[in-house]
Enzyme design. Structure first.
Site, PDB file in Angstrom:
ATOM      1  N   PRO A   9      44.243  23.296  54.126  1.00 29.93           N
ATOM      2  CA  PRO A   9      42.959  23.436  53.425  1.00 29.93           C
ATOM      3  C   PRO A   9      41.801  22.729  54.120  1.00 29.93           C
ATOM      4  CG  PRO A   9      44.470  21.974  52.232  1.00 29.93           C
ATOM      5  CD  PRO A   9      45.267  22.644  53.308  1.00 29.93           C
ATOM      6  N   ASN A  10      40.674  23.380  54.004  1.00 28.42           N
ATOM      7  CA  ASN A  10      39.377  22.884  54.497  1.00 28.42           C
ATOM      8  C   ASN A  10      39.224  22.955  56.016  1.00 28.42           C
ATOM      9  OD1 ASN A  10      38.205  22.180  51.929  1.00 28.42           O
ATOM     10  ND2 ASN A  10      39.678  20.507  51.866  1.00 28.42           N
ATOM     11  N   ARG A  17      32.337  19.959  58.640  1.00 29.37           N
ATOM     12  CA  ARG A  17      32.925  18.731  58.095  1.00 29.37           C
ATOM     13  C   ARG A  17      32.451  17.545  58.934  1.00 29.37           C
ATOM     14  NH1 ARG A  17      39.223  19.338  56.769  1.00 29.37           N
ATOM     15  NH2 ARG A  17      38.707  17.562  55.453  1.00 29.37           N
ATOM     16  N   TYR A  22      36.257  14.851  62.661  1.00 28.83           N
ATOM     17  CA  TYR A  22      36.858  16.144  63.005  1.00 28.83           C
ATOM     18  C   TYR A  22      36.258  16.841  64.219  1.00 28.83           C
ATOM     19  CZ  TYR A  22      38.559  15.344  58.284  1.00 28.83           C
ATOM     20  OH  TYR A  22      39.147  14.782  57.171  1.00 28.83           O
ATOM     21  N   ASN A  72      48.852  21.587  61.051  1.00 30.29           N
ATOM     22  CA  ASN A  72      47.945  20.561  60.538  1.00 30.29           C
ATOM     23  C   ASN A  72      47.842  20.855  59.043  1.00 30.29           C
ATOM     24  OD1 ASN A  72      45.926  18.929  59.639  1.00 30.29           O
ATOM     25  ND2 ASN A  72      44.500  19.381  61.311  1.00 30.29           N
ATOM     26  N   ALA A  75      44.882  17.995  53.852  1.00 26.31           N
ATOM     27  CA  ALA A  75      45.132  17.042  52.765  1.00 26.31           C
ATOM     28  C   ALA A  75      46.533  17.184  52.160  1.00 26.31           C
ATOM     29  CB  ALA A  75      44.070  17.218  51.684  1.00 26.31           C
ATOM     30  N   HIS A  78      49.337  14.530  52.548  1.00 25.02           N
ATOM     31  CA  HIS A  78      49.457  13.335  51.704  1.00 25.02           C
ATOM     32  C   HIS A  78      50.027  13.635  50.315  1.00 25.02           C
ATOM     33  CE1 HIS A  78      46.800  12.220  54.932  1.00 25.02           C
ATOM     34  NE2 HIS A  78      45.854  13.016  54.488  1.00 25.02           N
ATOM     35  N   ASP A  85      59.347  20.203  52.070  1.00 26.18           N
ATOM     36  CA  ASP A  85      60.668  20.818  51.900  1.00 26.18           C
ATOM     37  C   ASP A  85      60.804  22.091  52.734  1.00 26.18           C
ATOM     38  OD1 ASP A  85      61.454  18.822  50.180  1.00 26.18           O
ATOM     39  OD2 ASP A  85      61.236  20.009  48.348  1.00 26.18           O
ATOM     40  N   GLU A  96      53.394  18.056  64.153  1.00 24.72           N
ATOM     41  CA  GLU A  96      52.315  17.865  63.183  1.00 24.72           C
ATOM     42  C   GLU A  96      51.090  17.342  63.935  1.00 24.72           C
ATOM     43  OE1 GLU A  96      53.094  14.480  60.762  1.00 24.72           O
ATOM     44  OE2 GLU A  96      51.390  14.803  59.434  1.00 24.72           O
ATOM     45  N   HIS A  98      46.868  16.070  63.575  1.00 22.76           N
ATOM     46  CA  HIS A  98      45.657  15.735  62.814  1.00 22.76           C
ATOM     47  C   HIS A  98      44.525  15.459  63.784  1.00 22.76           C
ATOM     48  CE1 HIS A  98      47.897  15.539  59.130  1.00 22.76           C
ATOM     49  NE2 HIS A  98      48.819  14.882  59.798  1.00 22.76           N
ATOM     50  N   ARG A 105      42.158   5.343  58.173  1.00 20.91           N
ATOM     51  CA  ARG A 105      41.081   5.825  57.310  1.00 20.91           C
ATOM     52  C   ARG A 105      41.323   5.256  55.909  1.00 20.91           C
ATOM     53  NH1 ARG A 105      40.066  12.127  57.966  1.00 20.91           N
ATOM     54  NH2 ARG A 105      38.397  11.525  56.539  1.00 20.91           N
ATOM     55  N   ARG A 109      45.335   8.173  52.833  1.00 20.54           N
ATOM     56  CA  ARG A 109      45.716   9.030  53.971  1.00 20.54           C
ATOM     57  C   ARG A 109      46.880   8.449  54.766  1.00 20.54           C
ATOM     58  NH1 ARG A 109      41.506  12.995  54.113  1.00 20.54           N
ATOM     59  NH2 ARG A 109      39.607  12.027  53.351  1.00 20.54           N
TER      60      ARG A 109
HETATM   61  C1  DQA Z   1      43.331  16.116  58.628  1.00 13.99           C
HETATM   62  C2  DQA Z   1      43.399  14.757  57.925  1.00 13.99           C
HETATM   63  C3  DQA Z   1      43.579  14.923  56.424  1.00 13.99           C
HETATM   64  O1  DQA Z   1      43.639  13.645  55.806  1.00 13.99           O
HETATM   65  C4  DQA Z   1      42.405  15.675  55.861  1.00 13.99           C
HETATM   66  O2  DQA Z   1      42.581  15.874  54.476  1.00 13.99           O
HETATM   67  C5  DQA Z   1      42.152  16.965  56.559  1.00 13.99           C
HETATM   68  C6  DQA Z   1      42.288  17.021  58.009  1.00 13.99           C
HETATM   69  C7  DQA Z   1      42.983  15.955  60.110  1.00 13.99           C
HETATM   70  O3  DQA Z   1      43.152  16.920  60.857  1.00 13.99           O
HETATM   71  O4  DQA Z   1      42.518  14.891  60.521  1.00 13.99           O
HETATM   72  O5  DQA Z   1      41.750  17.948  55.958  1.00 13.99           O
HETATM   73  O6  DQA Z   1      44.607  16.735  58.543  1.00 13.99           O
END
Ligand code: DQA
Length: 143
Positions: A9-10, A17, A22, A72, A75, A78, A85, A96, A98, A105, A109
Protein backbone atom coordinates in the site's frame (compact mmCIF):
# COMPACT_ATOMS: atom_id res chain seq x y z
CA UNK A 1 15.08 -15.38 -15.43
CA UNK A 2 11.81 -14.17 -13.97
CA UNK A 3 11.25 -12.04 -10.91
CA UNK A 4 7.92 -11.19 -9.33
CA UNK A 5 8.05 -7.75 -7.68
CA UNK A 6 5.22 -6.95 -5.25
CA UNK A 7 4.61 -3.48 -3.85
CA UNK A 8 2.22 -2.93 -0.97
CA UNK A 9 0.00 0.00 0.00
CA UNK A 10 0.82 3.60 -0.80
CA UNK A 11 3.77 2.69 -2.99
CA UNK A 12 1.70 3.72 -6.00
CA UNK A 13 2.06 7.23 -4.54
CA UNK A 14 5.85 7.38 -4.74
CA UNK A 15 6.88 10.80 -6.01
CA UNK A 16 4.23 12.34 -3.76
CA UNK A 17 5.34 10.76 -0.47
CA UNK A 18 8.04 12.14 1.84
CA UNK A 19 11.12 12.38 -0.37
CA UNK A 20 13.46 12.21 2.64
CA UNK A 21 12.29 8.65 3.31
CA UNK A 22 11.26 7.44 -0.12
CA UNK A 23 13.07 9.52 -2.76
CA UNK A 24 11.51 11.60 -5.51
CA UNK A 25 10.91 8.99 -8.18
CA UNK A 26 7.53 7.53 -9.09
CA UNK A 27 6.73 3.80 -9.00
CA UNK A 28 6.83 3.82 -12.81
CA UNK A 29 10.31 5.35 -12.74
CA UNK A 30 11.41 2.76 -10.19
CA UNK A 31 10.21 0.01 -12.52
CA UNK A 32 12.04 1.61 -15.45
CA UNK A 33 15.23 1.77 -13.38
CA UNK A 34 15.00 -1.95 -12.56
CA UNK A 35 14.34 -2.92 -16.18
CA UNK A 36 17.22 -0.72 -17.38
CA UNK A 37 19.66 -1.99 -14.72
CA UNK A 38 18.79 -5.66 -15.17
CA UNK A 39 17.84 -6.13 -18.85
CA UNK A 40 18.40 -9.88 -18.53
CA UNK A 41 15.58 -10.25 -15.99
CA UNK A 42 11.96 -10.69 -16.99
CA UNK A 43 10.08 -8.62 -14.38
CA UNK A 44 6.48 -8.98 -13.37
CA UNK A 45 5.33 -5.96 -11.33
CA UNK A 46 2.31 -5.86 -9.04
CA UNK A 47 1.12 -3.14 -6.68
CA UNK A 48 -1.93 -3.15 -4.46
CA UNK A 49 -3.34 -1.21 -1.55
CA UNK A 50 -5.33 -4.30 -0.48
CA UNK A 51 -3.97 -7.04 1.75
CA UNK A 52 -6.07 -9.84 0.25
CA UNK A 53 -5.01 -8.97 -3.31
CA UNK A 54 -1.37 -9.24 -2.29
CA UNK A 55 -2.03 -12.62 -0.68
CA UNK A 56 -3.81 -13.83 -3.84
CA UNK A 57 -0.82 -12.87 -5.97
CA UNK A 58 1.54 -14.76 -3.64
CA UNK A 59 -0.76 -17.81 -3.83
CA UNK A 60 -0.88 -17.60 -7.64
CA UNK A 61 2.92 -17.38 -7.73
CA UNK A 62 3.09 -20.79 -6.05
CA UNK A 63 1.93 -22.37 -9.31
CA UNK A 64 3.61 -19.92 -11.66
CA UNK A 65 7.02 -19.86 -13.22
CA UNK A 66 8.92 -17.26 -11.22
CA UNK A 67 12.51 -17.81 -10.17
CA UNK A 68 12.21 -15.49 -7.18
CA UNK A 69 10.01 -13.00 -5.41
CA UNK A 70 10.82 -9.49 -4.16
CA UNK A 71 8.35 -7.75 -1.88
CA UNK A 72 8.06 -4.32 -0.35
CA UNK A 73 4.99 -4.89 1.83
CA UNK A 74 4.81 -1.20 2.83
CA UNK A 75 2.93 -0.70 6.08
CA UNK A 76 1.76 -4.35 6.02
CA UNK A 77 5.33 -5.19 7.07
CA UNK A 78 4.37 -4.09 10.55
CA UNK A 79 0.88 -5.56 10.77
CA UNK A 80 0.12 -8.44 8.42
CA UNK A 81 0.31 -11.93 9.84
CA UNK A 82 -1.63 -13.01 6.74
CA UNK A 83 1.01 -11.78 4.26
CA UNK A 84 3.68 -13.30 6.48
CA UNK A 85 1.88 -16.68 6.41
CA UNK A 86 1.53 -16.55 2.61
CA UNK A 87 5.23 -15.77 2.19
CA UNK A 88 6.15 -18.52 4.62
CA UNK A 89 4.22 -21.00 2.46
CA UNK A 90 5.76 -20.19 -0.90
CA UNK A 91 8.89 -22.15 -1.73
CA UNK A 92 11.12 -19.88 -3.76
CA UNK A 93 13.90 -17.41 -2.97
CA UNK A 94 12.33 -14.33 -1.38
CA UNK A 95 13.71 -10.92 -0.50
CA UNK A 96 12.15 -8.02 1.36
CA UNK A 97 12.90 -4.41 0.42
CA UNK A 98 12.23 -1.05 2.03
CA UNK A 99 13.14 2.32 0.60
CA UNK A 100 13.52 3.84 4.06
CA UNK A 101 15.39 2.59 7.11
CA UNK A 102 12.47 1.16 9.09
CA UNK A 103 14.73 0.36 12.04
CA UNK A 104 15.51 4.01 12.57
CA UNK A 105 12.12 5.66 12.24
CA UNK A 106 9.04 5.57 14.48
CA UNK A 107 9.08 2.70 17.04
CA UNK A 108 6.07 0.98 15.40
CA UNK A 109 8.11 0.48 12.22
CA UNK A 110 10.63 -1.63 14.14
CA UNK A 111 7.99 -4.37 14.32
CA UNK A 112 8.71 -6.48 11.26
CA UNK A 113 6.53 -9.57 10.75
CA UNK A 114 8.13 -10.36 7.40
CA UNK A 115 11.88 -10.47 7.96
CA UNK A 116 12.17 -14.01 9.27
CA UNK A 117 10.16 -15.59 6.42
CA UNK A 118 12.37 -14.10 3.68
CA UNK A 119 15.98 -14.86 2.78
CA UNK A 120 17.18 -11.33 3.36
CA UNK A 121 15.96 -7.78 3.98
CA UNK A 122 17.34 -4.68 2.27
CA UNK A 123 16.44 -1.21 3.51
CA UNK A 124 17.35 2.41 3.89
CA UNK A 125 18.93 3.15 0.53
CA UNK A 126 15.84 4.17 -1.41
CA UNK A 127 15.97 2.78 -4.96
CA UNK A 128 19.41 1.30 -4.26
CA UNK A 129 17.78 -1.07 -1.76
CA UNK A 130 15.94 -2.69 -4.69
CA UNK A 131 19.14 -2.92 -6.73
CA UNK A 132 21.01 -4.48 -3.78
CA UNK A 133 18.25 -7.05 -3.29
CA UNK A 134 18.33 -8.10 -6.94
CA UNK A 135 22.14 -8.22 -6.94
CA UNK A 136 21.88 -10.52 -3.91
CA UNK A 137 19.56 -12.84 -5.88
CA UNK A 138 22.00 -12.76 -8.78
CA UNK A 139 24.94 -13.58 -6.50
CA UNK A 140 22.97 -16.59 -5.28
CA UNK A 141 22.48 -17.60 -8.92
CA UNK A 142 18.72 -17.30 -8.59
CA UNK A 143 17.88 -14.66 -11.23
C1 DQA B 1 8.22 1.18 3.44
C2 DQA B 1 8.32 1.43 4.95
C3 DQA B 1 6.97 1.23 5.63
O1 DQA B 1 7.11 1.46 7.03
C4 DQA B 1 5.99 2.22 5.07
O2 DQA B 1 4.72 2.02 5.66
C5 DQA B 1 5.90 2.17 3.59
C6 DQA B 1 7.12 2.01 2.81
C7 DQA B 1 9.53 1.54 2.74
O3 DQA B 1 9.69 1.15 1.58
O4 DQA B 1 10.38 2.22 3.32
O5 DQA B 1 4.84 2.36 3.00
O6 DQA B 1 7.96 -0.20 3.22
Amino acid sequence: MTLLVIHGPNLNMLGRRQASHYGQFTLEELHEKLIETFPEIDFSFFQSNHEGDIIDVIHDAMDADFDALLINPGAYTHTSVAIRDALDMIQMPKVEVHLSDIENREPFRKVNLIKDVVDKTFMGNKVESYLEAIEFLQTKGVV
